[in-house]
Each structure stands twice: as structure tokens, then as C-alpha cells.
Motif scaffolding. Structure first.
Motif, mmCIF file in Angstrom:
data_model
loop_
_atom_site.group_PDB
_atom_site.id
_atom_site.type_symbol
_atom_site.label_atom_id
_atom_site.label_comp_id
_atom_site.label_asym_id
_atom_site.label_seq_id
_atom_site.Cartn_x
_atom_site.Cartn_y
_atom_site.Cartn_z
ATOM 1 N N GLU A 212 10.552 20.925 8.624
ATOM 2 C CA GLU A 212 11.570 21.565 10.164
ATOM 3 C C GLU A 212 11.254 20.245 11.382
ATOM 4 O OE1 GLU A 212 13.878 24.225 10.897
ATOM 5 O OE2 GLU A 212 14.173 24.859 8.784
ATOM 6 N N THR A 214 12.468 21.082 14.479
ATOM 7 C CA THR A 214 12.779 22.148 15.754
ATOM 8 C C THR A 214 11.915 23.314 16.418
ATOM 9 O OG1 THR A 214 15.420 21.596 14.385
ATOM 10 C CG2 THR A 214 15.152 23.379 16.337
ATOM 11 N N TYR A 314 21.267 23.723 18.502
ATOM 12 C CA TYR A 314 20.136 23.143 18.980
ATOM 13 C C TYR A 314 19.419 24.043 20.118
ATOM 14 C CZ TYR A 314 22.626 22.501 23.137
ATOM 15 O OH TYR A 314 23.589 23.195 24.502
ATOM 16 N N LYS A 315 18.346 24.049 20.033
ATOM 17 C CA LYS A 315 17.573 24.034 21.254
ATOM 18 C C LYS A 315 18.182 23.463 22.310
ATOM 19 C CE LYS A 315 15.607 28.310 18.259
ATOM 20 N NZ LYS A 315 13.753 28.271 18.362
ATOM 21 N N SER A 333 12.219 15.713 21.496
ATOM 22 C CA SER A 333 12.916 14.843 21.368
ATOM 23 C C SER A 333 14.173 14.054 22.758
ATOM 24 C CB SER A 333 14.392 16.062 21.835
ATOM 25 O OG SER A 333 15.769 16.209 21.607
ATOM 26 N N TYR A 354 18.718 20.467 15.004
ATOM 27 C CA TYR A 354 17.734 20.649 13.783
ATOM 28 C C TYR A 354 17.410 19.792 12.510
ATOM 29 C CZ TYR A 354 18.498 25.596 15.234
ATOM 30 O OH TYR A 354 17.690 27.175 15.498
#
Length: 361
Positions: A212, A214, A314-315, A333, A354
Motif C-alpha cells: 500500500e 497510502t 483518501y488521506k 501523491s 488508496y
């Protein structure tokens, strides 16, 4: 007597002049000043303004180039991000299906394309297209099936392209070239039934690892993806074999997404398989194969169509760049700044979707 004769001659001359004027007016005839109204009811004059509109397909420059189309720069599209692209097939863009013959009997040779969008039949129902709304020529190029029973916008048809897609689920992805002789002991159970034609890679014996990307910090948020290109810049900590790129989000049947791998400066290295939505939130996987070299900067991103119909978690505003321990450094990102254009994403973005990288173990 003399004055009477002069007066008579003057009257005769005036009468001849009036008659000459009347003959000139009658002789001028009808100079074809009719409004040339088409039989479909529109007042389509010989110098109609339809020539200023795109008579072909309005698509992205990348898609026009991919199907070897010809760009007509003199005819603009409604969106500044699109170009007028001729795919090479002569299609009638008159969506009212009339024959567009002038109702007058003159011999004018106007070559209007009549792109009016009136739907004359009056009996159609507003049934929303569950597939993709595309130009008819583009649907044909993509090998799609037109569904006339559904409605789309002007100059578009309801196109089902799902029937022409690879239905393998990633475990059977690439180059089964006849060397599958004895070591495949029972793990290939029933789904590989005669369709292994040499282009499928039997990866059932290849172990996969999902990593991952994220970030761990930042606040959780939800919105539509907004931009057509979203992904991450990564620097591998070791040599690895890329197998797929995945995105956890909601995608309807009218949208699709596919992975792209670039160098750090924007050179396209590989493109992944296209995945279509089914209206659910899940990990959508695009298979993409490439050997990533340790210490080299890459950009992995998704190109998504109809992006405003999708939805993602999303973050928001995480710390960037960040490290994915043991796997990637200098991770950030990225996105582009267009909702429709496929292009190298260069903008730093505070929304971290993500995404995860799938590699061979």
C-alpha cells in the motif's frame, strides 16, 4: 399645333421608359433568395453555421492519436481539452435521421452536414445508457456494440465495450507459451479451458505481494477523484517485478480506469489493462508488467474516464514526501489538472488515494 405635337412626343417617351423599367424588373427573376428550409423543419440556409462545428468526433488528443485519427484544427470542440478527430469512417452526424433534402426546387448545391440534434420521432423514452456514451465511429473503432434502446447526448450512441475485454482475473495474465508441462500440479482448476492461446501468462505459481502506498497520517476524507490522472511518485528500495497496480474506490459501469508507468521525467514505459466499474467500492486491478530498478524514480498513475461519476476515500494533507518502509522512498501523491486528458501527472496533490503496488514475491 406645334406645342400639341411636342407634348405628344414627351408622353410617348415617358411611356417607353416605364415599360423598359417594368421589363427589367420582370427579367431579373428570382435570384434564389429562398431560405432553403430543410424538410426536417429547420431553416438551414446555404451558408449555415454548422460548418463551424466538429463534424467528426470530439475526443482527447491522446485517444485520437491512438486510433490513428486525423485532427481537424479548423473545427473546434465544446471542450478546450478535446480535438475534432476524423477516424476515417463517413458517419451521418444528423441525429434526427432525416434525409436533409432541401424543400425548395432550386438547384443550389449546398453541402451542409446539418448537425441539428432534434429528435423528430417524438416517441423515444429517456432511458439512461448503462454503458458508455461515445461517438458512433469511436464505438466502432473500440469494437463495441451499439444499444439503440438507450439514450445518450447529441451525436453519441450507447456503446457496450465490455464484451471485447479480457475477463481473466489476473492470475492468468500473459505468456503461457507451451512450457506448462507437468509442474502445474492441480492449481489450474477448470478456469483455463482451451483459451490459452500463447498470449496468456499462467501466473498461478507466482506469489504476489501487495504494497500500500497510502500514507499513514492525514485525515480520512471522501470525494470524487476530480482529475483524470492520479497516482504516486516512487523510488524502489530494491529491484522488483511489477505485476499490477490497484485502486480502492467506487466506479460505475460507465467509467473505466487503467494504469500507466512513467519515468520520473514523463516518458511512458508501460500501460496496464483497462478495468470497467460495476458500481461497487472495491480494489480495481489493472495488470501492468515492468522490471523496476532500485534507486530509480518512477511515477505510477491511473487514467480514469468519466471521473466525476466515481467516488474515492483518501488521506487529506498527509506529510509528503514519505517512505513506505522497506519498499519505497521519496513517495508523493501526484495528479494532472484536467478531468478528461490523459497526460503525465506533474502536480503535487494533497489528496492521497488508496493505491497499492502488486509485485512478484
Amino acid at each position: 399645333m406645334r406645342y400639341t405635337l411636342v407634348f405628344t412626343l414627351l408622353l410617348t417617351a415617358l411611356g417607353a421608359g416605364c415599360a423598359s423599367t417594368e421589363l427589367a424588373e420582370v427579367g431579373s427573376g428570382d435570384s434564389d433568395s429562398d431560405s432553403d428550409s430543410d424538410s426536417d423543419g429547420d431553416s438551414d440556409s446555404d451558408s449555415d453555421s454548422d460548418a463551424d462545428e466538429c463534424a467528426y468526433e470530439c475526443v482527447t488528443p491522446a485517444l485520437c492519436d491512438a486510433v490513428s485519427g486525423e485532427v481537424h484544427e479548423d473545427t473546434p470542440c465544446p471542450s478546450a481539452d478535446d480535438v475534432c478527430c476524423d477516424f476515417g469512417s463517413d458517419t451521418d452526424t444528423d441525429s434526427d435521421s432525416d434525409s436533409d433534402t432541401d424543400s425548395d426546387t432550386d438547384s443550389d448545391s449546398d453541402s451542409d452536414t446539418d448537425t441539428d440534434t432534434d429528435s423528430d420521432s417524438g416517441s423515444e423514452t429517456d432511458t439512461e445508457c448503462p454503458f458508455l456514451c461515445l461517438g458512433e465511429a469511436l464505438c466502432e473503432v473500440m469494437g463495441g456494440t451499439v444499444h439503440d434502446e438507450y439514450d445518450c447526448g447529441p451525436l453519441e450512441v450507447c456503446c457496450d465495450t465490455e464484451g471485447d475485454t479480457e475477463t481473466g482475473t489476473g492470475s492468468d495474465t500473459g505468456s503461457d507459451t507451451g512450457s506448462d508441462t507437468g509442474s502445474d500440479t492441480g492449481s489450474d482448476t477448470g478456469s483455463d479451458t482451451g483459451s490459452d492461446t500463447g498470449s496468456d501468462t499462467d501466473t498461478s505459481t507466482v506469489a504476489e505481494v501487495s504494497i500500500e502506498l497510502t500514507p499513514t497520517d492525514g485525515s480520512l476524507a471522501n470525494n470524487h477523484p476530480y482529475w483524470a490522472m492520479r497516482g504516486y511518485r516512487i523510488v524502489p528500495s530494491y529491484d522488483m517485478e511489477l505485476l499490477a497496480y490497484e485502486w480502492f474506490f467506487t466506479m460505475p459501469a460507465t467509467a473505466s480506469t487503467s494504469a500507466r508507468l512513467y519515468t520520473g521525467t514523463g516518458t511512458l514505459l508501460a500501460s496496464g489493462t483497462t478495468v470497467y466499474g460495476d458500481g461497487t467500492e472495491q480494489w480495481y486491478r489493472s495488470d501492468i508488467s515492468y522490471s523496476l530498478v532500485s534507486g530509480t524514480t518512477y511515477v505510477l498513475a491511473f487514467y480514469t474516464t468519466n471521473v466525476t461519476t466515481c467516488n474515492m476515500d483518501y488521506k487529506s494533507s498527509p506529510s509528503q514526501p514519505f517512505t513506505v518502509p522497506g519498499h519505497f522512498t521519496n513517495t508523493r501523491s501526484l495528479s494532472n489538472v484536467s478531468a478528461t486528458t490523459e497526460e503525465f501527472p506533474t502536480a503535487d496533490n494533497s489528496w492521497a488515494p488508496y493505491h497499492r503496488v502488486v509485485i512478484a514475491e
